[in-house]
Design an enzyme around this catalytic site. Structure first.
Site, PDB file in Angstrom:
ATOM      1  N   HIS A   1     -27.546   2.883   5.909  1.00 39.11           N
ATOM      2  CA  HIS A   1     -28.506   3.066   4.814  1.00 39.11           C
ATOM      3  C   HIS A   1     -28.704   1.651   4.255  1.00 39.11           C
ATOM      4  CE1 HIS A   1     -30.405   4.789   1.300  1.00 39.11           C
ATOM      5  NE2 HIS A   1     -30.207   6.027   1.737  1.00 39.11           N
TER       6      HIS A   1
ATOM      7  N   TRP B   1     -27.068  -0.993  -1.233  1.00 38.08           N
ATOM      8  CA  TRP B   1     -26.822   0.248  -1.935  1.00 38.08           C
ATOM      9  C   TRP B   1     -25.482   0.858  -1.497  1.00 38.08           C
ATOM     10  CZ3 TRP B   1     -31.572   4.077  -2.035  1.00 38.08           C
ATOM     11  CH2 TRP B   1     -31.381   5.022  -3.049  1.00 38.08           C
TER      12      TRP B   1
ATOM     13  N   TYR C   1     -32.753  -3.494   2.257  1.00 38.71           N
ATOM     14  CA  TYR C   1     -33.965  -3.285   1.441  1.00 38.71           C
ATOM     15  C   TYR C   1     -34.338  -4.603   0.749  1.00 38.71           C
ATOM     16  CZ  TYR C   1     -33.935   1.861   1.796  1.00 38.71           C
ATOM     17  OH  TYR C   1     -34.008   3.164   2.233  1.00 38.71           O
TER      18      TYR C   1
ATOM     19  N   HIS D   1     -35.857  -4.708   5.479  1.00 38.55           N
ATOM     20  CA  HIS D   1     -36.289  -3.326   5.265  1.00 38.55           C
ATOM     21  C   HIS D   1     -37.456  -3.225   4.278  1.00 38.55           C
ATOM     22  CE1 HIS D   1     -35.203   0.866   6.206  1.00 38.55           C
ATOM     23  NE2 HIS D   1     -35.555   1.169   4.966  1.00 38.55           N
TER      24      HIS D   1
ATOM     25  N   GLU E   1     -41.016  -0.858   7.837  1.00 40.00           N
ATOM     26  CA  GLU E   1     -42.147   0.083   7.877  1.00 40.00           C
ATOM     27  C   GLU E   1     -43.291  -0.373   6.986  1.00 40.00           C
ATOM     28  OE1 GLU E   1     -40.760   4.007   6.871  1.00 40.00           O
ATOM     29  OE2 GLU E   1     -39.700   4.242   8.767  1.00 40.00           O
TER      30      GLU E   1
ATOM     31  N   GLU F   1     -35.476   3.235  14.027  1.00 42.09           N
ATOM     32  CA  GLU F   1     -35.038   4.226  13.027  1.00 42.09           C
ATOM     33  C   GLU F   1     -35.634   5.588  13.357  1.00 42.09           C
ATOM     34  OE1 GLU F   1     -35.421   3.138   8.754  1.00 42.09           O
ATOM     35  OE2 GLU F   1     -36.113   5.204   8.473  1.00 42.09           O
TER      36      GLU F   1
ATOM     37  N   ALA G   1     -39.358  13.556   6.926  1.00 38.67           N
ATOM     38  CA  ALA G   1     -39.560  12.128   6.675  1.00 38.67           C
ATOM     39  C   ALA G   1     -39.012  11.677   5.322  1.00 38.67           C
ATOM     40  CB  ALA G   1     -41.037  11.782   6.776  1.00 38.67           C
TER      41      ALA G   1
ATOM     42  N   TRP H   1     -30.921   7.179  11.446  1.00 39.48           N
ATOM     43  CA  TRP H   1     -30.795   7.011  10.000  1.00 39.48           C
ATOM     44  C   TRP H   1     -30.032   8.211   9.469  1.00 39.48           C
ATOM     45  CZ3 TRP H   1     -32.172   3.060   6.761  1.00 39.48           C
ATOM     46  CH2 TRP H   1     -32.215   3.336   5.395  1.00 39.48           C
TER      47      TRP H   1
ATOM     48  N   LYS I   1     -24.549   9.741   1.471  1.00 39.96           N
ATOM     49  CA  LYS I   1     -25.429  10.165   0.379  1.00 39.96           C
ATOM     50  C   LYS I   1     -25.786  11.646   0.582  1.00 39.96           C
ATOM     51  CE  LYS I   1     -29.724   9.067  -2.002  1.00 39.96           C
ATOM     52  NZ  LYS I   1     -30.877   8.177  -2.148  1.00 39.96           N
TER      53      LYS I   1
ATOM     54  N   GLU J   1     -27.969  13.787   1.274  1.00 37.22           N
ATOM     55  CA  GLU J   1     -29.294  14.061   1.845  1.00 37.22           C
ATOM     56  C   GLU J   1     -29.108  14.394   3.332  1.00 37.22           C
ATOM     57  OE1 GLU J   1     -31.643  10.527   1.119  1.00 37.22           O
ATOM     58  OE2 GLU J   1     -30.648   9.394   2.692  1.00 37.22           O
TER      59      GLU J   1
HETATM   60  C1  IDC Z   1     -34.766   6.722   2.259  1.00 36.60           C
HETATM   61  C2  IDC Z   1     -33.346   7.129   1.978  1.00 36.60           C
HETATM   62  C3  IDC Z   1     -33.231   7.622   0.561  1.00 36.60           C
HETATM   63  C4  IDC Z   1     -33.775   6.568  -0.398  1.00 36.60           C
HETATM   64  C5  IDC Z   1     -35.158   6.130  -0.004  1.00 36.60           C
HETATM   65  C6  IDC Z   1     -35.591   4.946  -0.853  1.00 36.60           C
HETATM   66  O1  IDC Z   1     -32.943   8.097   2.906  1.00 36.60           O
HETATM   67  O2  IDC Z   1     -31.880   7.894   0.262  1.00 36.60           O
HETATM   68  O3  IDC Z   1     -33.807   7.090  -1.699  1.00 36.60           O
HETATM   69  O4  IDC Z   1     -35.201   5.739   1.351  1.00 36.60           O
HETATM   70  O5  IDC Z   1     -36.931   4.697  -0.727  1.00 36.60           O
HETATM   71  C7  IDC Z   1     -37.920   5.821   6.120  1.00 36.60           C
HETATM   72  C8  IDC Z   1     -37.392   4.564   5.574  1.00 36.60           C
HETATM   73  C9  IDC Z   1     -36.052   4.771   4.904  1.00 36.60           C
HETATM   74  C10 IDC Z   1     -36.018   6.080   4.168  1.00 36.60           C
HETATM   75  C11 IDC Z   1     -36.144   7.193   5.200  1.00 36.60           C
HETATM   76  C12 IDC Z   1     -36.045   8.597   4.612  1.00 36.60           C
HETATM   77  O6  IDC Z   1     -37.299   3.549   6.518  1.00 36.60           O
HETATM   78  O7  IDC Z   1     -35.832   3.700   4.033  1.00 36.60           O
HETATM   79  O8  IDC Z   1     -34.784   6.170   3.544  1.00 36.60           O
HETATM   80  N1  IDC Z   1     -37.413   7.040   5.900  1.00 36.60           N
HETATM   81  O9  IDC Z   1     -37.067   8.813   3.689  1.00 36.60           O
HETATM   82  N2  IDC Z   1     -39.005   5.962   6.867  1.00 36.60           N
HETATM   83  C13 IDC Z   1     -39.211   7.265   7.082  1.00 36.60           C
HETATM   84  C14 IDC Z   1     -38.188   7.974   6.473  1.00 36.60           C
END
Ligand code: IDC
Length: 446
Positions: A168, A172, A199, A241, A279, A367, A373, A401, A406, A408
């Site tokens: 992650h 964080w 990030y 990121h 992304e 990822e 999503a 990922w 966390k 989730e």
């Molecule tokens: C998500 C994390 C979540 C966090 C969020 C922050 O899972 O805990 O709160 O980002 O913005 C992506 C991204 C990735 C995302 C993930 C899920 O690269 O940073 O992480 N995701 O939403 N792209 C598609 C999905």
């Protein structure tokens, strides 16, 4: 006899003088003074290494002085690299001392840095991270990866599939970045790589900050992670990121600075892979924004690392790989990111992938999630399996990922599990974690 005594005394004096001149300082270090000859005078970096370690030649701008200290069996190497383009009012003098090693373990390194005012060139530091991987590790077997057509190939030109977990956000959840965790991923999960997600501009309060809020802290976590990967002989993706904001060119300058630093430090290591923008989103497109950004950052990385794989993110959260077909970077070791979340992105994105690969586009799934999503809800084994089978068929690498606890769905660990001490087996794993470990193990033949 007085005559002989005089001769003996004279001979002893000569020997003593010779010893004083010839024997190196007992600490085995070279002291570089400010007023030493041209190339060294502006900047200096002193490194003491084990005899087995040979400093690989740098660019033409690097000058290297090597002495051998018989007493400590160490070799001292002073390296000065002068960047002709950079202009600065300070020069950094870095001293790196590496304890001699007799085993294949990574030597202990201590670094001290002093700032010397008033010079017009900057120093680039070359730490020896290019120790060859030993033993039966993915990197010792496959070495430097490169791109051939739509594939990543290993040092022998054989198609190679990267497979692993993504952290992650390391700012964080820094606790996930431990050598033991990575060892479990390698040995119990069958991963040959990890991805370090850093990030850029999202903070969460407290000390848990993104890169731009605390560069030093994030840089340290990332470089610790790289060091562990190097020690363990696995590949490591350094992920800038980009997510919020979605335009990578918002922070081009910072990205260049960050990747240049990483490339200077690790450019000789076959382990390293650079991911320039996770992304891109928010309407930015490939040809107008993302490609020019990637070209600029690639140019910077290539000053220090001529051959590592570089991954470019693509538009719409790294889904629009089709925009890149016929409009790739000229850099030959570049691949393009496709991301999917199995419960959201299905057949239509798989078809796109197949078309792009048929056109010869090299793709890497840096990822993916087994769920929605959003990262939460929608755990979907059937669609996850459809995706992974296709990627295996095409020999395209993938990174799940995330290595996180966390609360989730995407997290591979249960919320109750300790993030810093991943154990072999399933006991700490979430539904997603169990599925992924099981799949990766089978794929690795475990
Ligand atoms: C998500 C994390 C979540 C966090 C969020 C922050 O899972 O805990 O709160 O980002 O913005 C992506 C991204 C990735 C995302 C993930 C899920 O690269 O940073 O992480 N995701 O939403 N792209 C598609 C999905």
């Amino acid at each position: 006899m007085p005559g002989n005594k005089r001769i003996t005394a004279f001979a002893m004096l000569v020997i003593a003088a010779a010893i004083m001149i010839l024997v190196p300082k007992s600490d085995g270090k070279i002291t570089t003074k400010e007023n030493e000859p041209a190339a060294v005078s502006t900047a200096a970096s002193t490194t003491t290494t084990s005899p087995q370690e040979v400093l690989q030649s740098d660019t033409a701008q690097t000058s290297t002085v090597t002495t051998k200290n018989k007493d400590t069996s160490t070799t001292s190497t002073a390296t000065a690299t002068v960047s002709s383009t950079a202009v600065s009012t300070v020069t950094t003098v870095t001293t790196v001392t590496t304890a001699p090693v007799t085993s294949t373990k990574k030597p202990v390194t201590t670094t001290t840095t002093a700032t010397v005012p008033k010079k017009t060139e900057t120093t680039t530091k070359k730490v020896e991270n290019n120790k060859p991987s030993t033993g039966n590790t993915p990197v010792s077997k496959h070495g430097q990866l490169s791109v051939k057509g739509a594939n990543i190939v290993d040092k022998n030109g054989q198609v190679f599939q990267l497979r692993g977990m993504s952290t992650h956000g390391v700012g964080w959840f820094p606790d996930a970045v431990t050598k033991e965790n990575f060892r479990v991923l390698r040995d119990d999960w069958g991963c040959n790589a990890v991805r370090l997600a850093m990030y850029i501009e999202e903070s969460w309060g407290g000390g848990e900050s993104c890169y731009l809020a605390d560069k030093d802290r994030n840089y340290k976590i990332v470089t610790d992670g790289i060091d562990y990967a190097i020690d363990l002989g696995i590949y490591v993706i350094v992920d800038w990121h980009v997510l919020n904001p979605g335009d990578p060119s918002t922070h081009t300058k910072d990205a260049k600075e960050f990747f240049a630093k990483i490339a200077k430090e690790y450019g000789d290591s076959p382990n390293i892979i650079y991911e320039l923008c996770n992304e891109p989103n928010g309407g930015v497109n490939w040809s107008g924004t993302i490609k020019p950004y990637c070209e600029e950052v690639t140019k910077e990385i290539r000053k220090y690392d001529s051959d590592a794989i570089i991954v470019c993110g693509t538009a719409t959260w790294s889904q629009d790989i089709h925009d890149v077909v016929g409009n790739t970077l000229s850099d030959k070791n570049t691949v393009y990111a496709l991301h999917f979340y199995a419960n959201t992105h299905t057949d239509w994105l798989r078809e796109r992938l197949q078309n792009c690969v048929s056109s010869g586009l090299p793709v890497l799934v840096t990822e993916f999630g087994t769920c929605d999503a959003s990262g939460n809800g929608g755990f979907n084994t059937a669609e996850s399996t459809n995706w992974l089978r296709l990627l295996d068929e095409l020999s395209i690498g993938y990174f799940n990922w995330s290595l996180c606890n966390k609360d989730e769905t995407a997290s591979a660990l249960k919320t109750s599990a300790s993030l810093s001490s991943l154990k072999a087996g399933e006991s700490q794993l979430s539904e997603s974690g169990k599925f992924i470990r099981n799949y990766l193990r089978k794929r690795a033949g475990l």
